[in-house]
Write an enzyme that holds these catalytic residues in place. Structure first.
Site, PDB file in Angstrom:
ATOM      1  CB  ALA A 175       5.032   0.311  -2.742  1.00  0.00           C
ATOM      2  CE1 TYR A 182      -3.815   2.376   0.809  1.00  0.00           C
ATOM      3  CE2 TYR A 182      -2.204   3.299   2.467  1.00  0.00           C
ATOM      4  CZ  TYR A 182      -3.658   3.329   1.640  1.00  0.00           C
ATOM      5  OH  TYR A 182      -4.375   4.390   1.899  1.00  0.00           O
TER       6      TYR A 182
END
Length: 258
Positions: free
Chosen positions: A153, A151
């Protein structure tokens, strides 16, 4: 009204922050398209708004679905003024518990989705020589968060996507900006907001001292969607109560001289 007669699309508009944004846009005079993977939720929000609001089913991971959605909006309204890329999802697992499927799902929904939906509406925006795209980032776009590697990233990528799109669309009269919400008491964070250990504790961690509400995000969305923000491009607005700006450690509370 700041958005009178503008045609706006809100992905993930069927509940929570997205539904609040849809209602706020309608209150400002916009024709609202509620796009959501849950068609029943999308049509329910559109029905509640009334007027010419339109509810459509949309999986933001599907280029064909996004293209069909954009065509249906143009067929009904004849233009597309604002795209709010709000649809999102989150996996909370330890680093080593993340599967490749988890990783891909987070990228597909949170990062590739805004790219796909933007590509779907941009031909019309370029034809009409105007447009406005608002991506929803996160506090996780700015710092590492535990148990959210995919998430974080993806949401970090949303800021890069926003800036690169703004650069590519320079001179086209199409702006691209982002909103980065913090802890908002929406269905996305309901379990944390209602829990005895995290609810009050997390509310006290930001400078405002409370959980955000979906309407807090809607206010920023209205601003970025309106002409009031016409000189803002490739940027982001943090709506997180100052959580990213500053915080004190235990024993470091502000000193006031009476």
């Amino acid at each position: 009204m700041r958005l009178e007669q503008k045609v706006v699309i809100v992905t993930g508009g069927g509940r929570g922050i997205g539904a609040a944004i849809c209602q706020a846009f309608a209150n400002e005079g916009a024709h609202v398209v509620v796009a959501d993977i849950n068609e029943e939720n999308a049509k329910g929000v559109a029905e509640k708004i009334g007027g010419q609001a339109m509810g459509v089913a949309l999986d933001v991971r599907s280029p064909d679905g996004a293209a069909a959605m954009a065509k249906s909006v143009f067929d009904k309204f004849g233009r597309i003024d604002v795209l709010m890329n709000n649809a999102g999802a989150r996996v909370i697992k330890g680093l080593m518990q993340h599967t490749q499927e988890d990783w891909q799902q987070m990228l597909d929904i949170n990062l590739t989705g805004p790219f796909i939906c933007s590509q779907a509406v941009l031909p019309q925006m370029m034809n009409q020589k105007s447009g406005n795209i608002i991506n929803v980032a996160s506090i996780a776009s700015f710092m590492g968060r535990p148990n959210r590697v995919a998430y974080v990233a993806a949401k970090s990528g949303v800021l890069g996507l926003t800036r690169a799109m703004a650069a590519d669309l320079s001179g086209k009269n199409i702006r691209v900006n982002a909103i980065a919400p913090g802890m908002v008491a929406s269905p996305f964070n309901q379990s944390f907001a209602e829990a005895e250990d995290t609810g009050p504790a997390w509310a006290s961690e930001n400078l405002i001292g409370r959980w955000g509400q979906p309407e807090d995000i809607a206010g920023a969305a209205i601003f970025l969607a309106s002409d009031e923000s016409s000189f803002i491009n490739g940027s982001e607005i943090k709506v997180e109560g100052g959580w990213l700006a500053a915080r004190s450690r235990s024993g470091e509370e502000p000193i006031w001289d009476e």
